[in-house]
Design an enzyme around this catalytic site. Structure first.
Site, PDB file in Angstrom:
ATOM      1  N   HIS A 521       0.799  -1.219   0.000  1.00 40.19           N
ATOM      2  CA  HIS A 521       0.000   0.000   0.000  1.00 40.19           C
ATOM      3  C   HIS A 521       0.836   1.275   0.000  1.00 40.19           C
ATOM      4  CE1 HIS A 521       0.371   0.104   4.520  1.00 40.19           C
ATOM      5  NE2 HIS A 521       0.374   1.388   4.280  1.00 40.19           N
ATOM      6  N   ASP A 571      -0.671  -7.443   1.630  1.00 43.74           N
ATOM      7  CA  ASP A 571      -0.071  -6.108   1.554  1.00 43.74           C
ATOM      8  C   ASP A 571       1.458  -6.186   1.652  1.00 43.74           C
ATOM      9  OD1 ASP A 571       0.337  -3.406   1.603  1.00 43.74           O
ATOM     10  OD2 ASP A 571      -0.447  -3.097   3.635  1.00 43.74           O
ATOM     11  N   SER A 698       4.514   1.939   8.311  1.00 37.99           N
ATOM     12  CA  SER A 698       4.010   0.919   7.383  1.00 37.99           C
ATOM     13  C   SER A 698       5.136   0.312   6.570  1.00 37.99           C
ATOM     14  CB  SER A 698       3.022   1.545   6.410  1.00 37.99           C
ATOM     15  OG  SER A 698       1.779   1.672   7.010  1.00 37.99           O
TER      16      SER A 698
END
Ligand SMILES: *[C@@H]1O[C@H](CO)[C@@H](O)[C@H](O)[C@H]1NC(C)=O
Ligand SMILES: *[C@@H]1O[C@H](CO)[C@@H](O)[C@H](O)[C@H]1NC(C)=O
Ligand SMILES: *[C@@H]1O[C@H](CO)[C@@H](O)[C@H](O)[C@H]1NC(C)=O
Ligand SMILES: *[C@@H]1O[C@H](CO)[C@@H](O)[C@H](O)[C@H]1NC(C)=O
Length: 773
Positions: A521, A571, A698
């Site tokens: 992402h 992801d 992330s």
């Protein structure tokens, strides 16, 4: 105790140490009068009692003379006895005579050379200089740089190059043809370390190592020891490291040689009067064995401390053969060992060697065939001084006989003896006969104290030769930016300059020298690899990559129809770099699941290791402690955050439940379709408070440490239920609220994707070897 009362009443001059069950003798104490030293001071290891050692201390650049130490004898006198002439004083540290250069000149000419004195070297015409053109006398009593050598420009028919003459030495022999022999000796009051004689071989190389002349006050620097011991021990360890071989059907198999390495570690603690000294020694041993384990070998250990007696901490007989003792257990045994300074009145070096000889004899008796395959490494830490038990030389000969079995040529390589001379006063002459003297290796080192030793062992993994060892790192905890880098050398910060809109920031981890693993992402579909900036190591920025590879099943819009705006299953993404990065202490790949390197890190050996076995080892507990890196805005640096994976069914269910209602569209009914089995869950305050990840985190690694020096990535940070870090990053390590949860892609669930790209051996990069099953 009754006795102590009795003795306490007796004459103050008599000090009588009390030994359990042993007849108590009273000795006269030593005298402190007129023992001082001009320009320096001294300390006593046991006040003025028998066995106490008086250690002289001088400022940097000086050494105590004529004695470095004195010991208090039973008779109440000092050995060596103090004399009026020469008086005990601090003298300037000297370096050995550099005027030994042949066919050249040395400037300035002095009768003695002291710390910081500089010398320059020039060759006569027709000769050219090799080695250092200028050298400075260093505080450890050695010249900087290498021996300068003037060699003839032409007309030389010699097979070997002129090896020069080391400072302070004399050389006999000046022809350098095949089989020519050179022999060396050192000036008076210096002693020779290295090879006394060297022979020119057909290969053009001299046998042995360059001799060096040491004063009693000369020491090796930690760096010198690191380099010399590092390369020697790597040789030893490589003999025991697992190797790949081919069996009869042409299949590759890994042979575990780990059980065939025996390490005998003996530490002289006779000088360790204070517990802190002993702790330093113990820490050095702990550091050594954890470092050894980072080479993916697991030796059998014998660990003893010795003074007047031998204290056996780990007995090799307890776990030789099939019973391997895990490193953790050995470390615990070391930690649990209680040190009692009262046991210390003498040093029985011989008894330490005898203990090792006995242990070898038992093993040989039990299984001679097995014994013949074992590589024995003896590592001694001692100042070489002994006042009981006699010289260990004879015992060392027996140890050699035991291993060589009448065939020295063939079996010499099965025995390595290293001695670290540690202490204020090292008895080199007594130590030197004990060490291995094989070609080209150094087995004897001189260090001033055990603190240096710990640093030395710590530095051994600096060496870039140790490539192909994933997840290896230093184990600093002091949280400065530079040590954080060394602690997490796989960490990467990714700036993605989108074609439109502002840049986005993510974390990633180096998984091979060519690939960075991160979250899918972090990218939009029109992102270009060229617009990526990756910060790694110490201020290294990689501009542009060659491609971005998203997991094929990743589709953020995949559940739009179910009212889920963002769907994060699979992801994960790989960024392929244009070139391999250089591995150093600041940059090194992390271990990822289901590779052979990771089996090595987890010390799972054998050909049939499966991915499942790795998973079982890494996810053993219902709650498994993991870490990730988060940027601390206040301190302006990266920090480690900790959390617990909720793995067991019920715990996991409770954990993921918190996504319901927190995220638009997630209901109890569709929960498990959104938070699929591919996610690991952390967060909350039960049983302990977890840290939470922040926005810029992330793509970062969720990792576990194994054996303190290896790191294995088990997840990739994907998304969370709550943004507890306003403004992107937190002020401090952010703690989870009761209901906040983070979800991470479980790497065990995306192995086919990783294998497809990282394990592809037809590309122009070095593939990772994945497990078959
Ligand atoms: C060498 O060192 C000594 C002691 O520090 C100093 O007194 C002397 O001046 C130095 N000699 C030279 C040539 O630098
Ligand atoms: C030495 O180590 C032991 C065990 O780790 C510890 O309990 C003790 O406090 C340490 N002592 C000192 C003086 O550091
Ligand atoms: C020692 O081993 C070598 C190499 O295997 C062998 O050639 C030699 O004959 C052996 N010598 C003795 C004395 O057994
Ligand atoms: C490995 O790379 C080659 C060349 O790019 C490619 O043709 C092949 O399909 C790849 N193999 C796998 C298993 O992906």
């Amino acid at each position: 105790m009754e006795l102590s009362v009795l003795w306490g009443l007796s004459v103050a001059l008599l000090i009588c140490p009390l030994y359990m069950g042993v007849g108590v003798l009273c000795e006269v104490t030593c005298n402190e009068e007129r023992m001082g030293m001009e320009g320096g001071s001294y300390t006593l290891t046991k006040k003025l009692e028998y066995g106490s050692i008086m250690i002289y201390h001088c400022p940097e650049g000086y050494y105590p003379h004529p004695a470095l130490t004195r010991s208090c004898l039973k008779s109440g006198t000092w050995k060596p006895p103090p004399k009026r002439r020469p008086p005990q004083q601090c003298k300037m540290i000297e370096c050995p005579n550099p005027l030994v250069l042949e066919s050249g000149s040395v400037l300035p000419v002095q009768s003695q050379y002291f710390v910081n004195n500089k010398t320059t070297y020039e060759c006569y015409s027709g000769y050219s200089l090799r080695g250092s053109a200028s050298r400075v006398c260093q505080v450890n009593g050695k010249w900087s740089g290498g021996t300068p050598i003037c060699s003839r420009d032409s007309g030389s028919e010699d097979r070997c190059a002129d090896p020069g003459i080391p400072a302070g030495a004399r050389r006999s022999g000046s022809s350098f043809g095949i089989d020519d022999i050179l022999s060396y000796r050192c000036d008076d009051s210096l002693h020779l370390l290295g090879s006394k004689t060297r022979v020119c071989q057909e290969s053009g190389q001299w046998t042995g190592t360059e001799p060096q002349c040491y004063y009693k006050h000369t020491y090796d620097t930690a760096l010198e020891v690191t380099e010399a011991f590092g390369s020697a021990i790597r040789e030893s360890l490589q003999m025991a490291a697992p190797v790949d071989d081919t069996d009869q059907e042409g299949k590759k198999i890994t042979i575990d040689k780990g059980g065939k390495l025996n390490m005998y570690i003996a530490m002289d603690i006779s000088d360790s009067i204070a517990e802190t000294d002993f702790n330093s020694s113990r820490n050095a041993v702990k550091k050594l064995i954890t470092k050894v384990s980072s080479f993916s070998v697991s030796p059998n250990y014998e660990i003893i401390f010795f003074a007047s007696d031998v204290l056996e901490v780990v007995n090799i007989i307890d776990f030789s053969g099939d019973k391997r003792k895990p490193l953790e257990k050995v470390l615990t045994d070391l930690d649990n060992f209680k040190y009692d300074a009262r046991d210390n009145v003498g040093t029985n070096l011989n008894l330490a060697f005898k203990t090792i000889l006995e242990r070898m004899a038992i093993q040989k008796l039990r299984n001679k065939m097995l014994f013949m395959e074992i590589h024995h490494v003896l590592i001694f830490f001692t100042d070489g001084a002994y006042n009981m038990g006699g010289s260990p030389e004879n015992t060392m000969d027996k140890i050699r006989d035991s291993v060589y079995m009448n065939n020295k040529t063939k079996r010499e390589k099965y025995l390595d003896v290293y001695v670290f001379g540690v202490g204020s006063d090292i008895f080199d002459e007594d130590i030197m006969p004990l060490v291995t003297k094989r070609n080209g290796e150094r087995h004897y080192f001189k260090l001033k104290n055990v603190i240096d030793l710990e640093k030395t062992f710590d530095d051994i993994i600096d060496e870039s030769q140790v490539v192909g060892v994933c997840g290896l790192h230093k184990n600093y905890d002091d949280n400065t930016p530079s040590t954080i880098r060394q602690r997490y050398p796989w960490m990467a910060r990714i700036d993605n300059m989108h074609e439109v809109g502002k840049a986005s920031k993510c974390m990633g981890s180096l998984v091979t020298r060519r690939f960075i693993l991160t979250a899918a992402h972090c990218f939009k579909f029109d992102d270009k690899a060229d617009n990526i900036r990756i910060a790694m190591g110490e201020n290294q920025v990689i501009k542009g990559a060659s491609r971005i590879i998203l997991h094929p099943d990743y589709n953020i819009n995949g559940k739009k129809n179910d009212g889920i705006n963002e769907f994060y299953d699979y992801d994960v993404a790989l960024i392929q770099l244009k070139n391999d990065v250089d591995v150093s202490i600041h940059i090194r790949p992390i271990c990822i699941p289901c590779t052979k390197e990771t089996s090595g890190a987890l010390r799972l050996v054998g050909e049939a290791i499966t991915c499942k076995q790795q998973e079982q080892l890494l996810f053993t507990n219902p709650l498994e402690e993991v870490s990730f890196i988060s940027y601390d805005k206040k301190e302006q640096m990266d920090q480690r955050s900790d959390a617990k994976l909720k793995l067991q069914d019920q715990l996991r269910d409770n954990c993921i439940e918190m996504a319901v209602n927190e995220v638009e569209g997630i209901t109890p009914l569709n929960l498990k379709d959104i938070v699929t089995d591919n996610f690991l869950c952390t967060g909350g305050r039960q049983p302990t408070r977890d840290n939470v990840a922040c926005k810029g985190d992330s793509g970062g690694a969720v990792f576990k440490d194994y054996d303190k020096h290896r790191t294995i990535q088990v997840g990739v940070i994907s998304w969370g239920t709550k943004n507890l870090c306003p403004g992107g990053n937190s002020d401090i390590k952010q703690e989870s609220s009761e209901t906040s949860r983070d979800f991470h892609i479980n790497l065990f669930k995306v192995v086919p994707f990783l294998k497809k790209y990282l394990g592809n051996d037809t590309e122009d990069y070095q593939p990772l070897e994945f497990l078959e099953n």
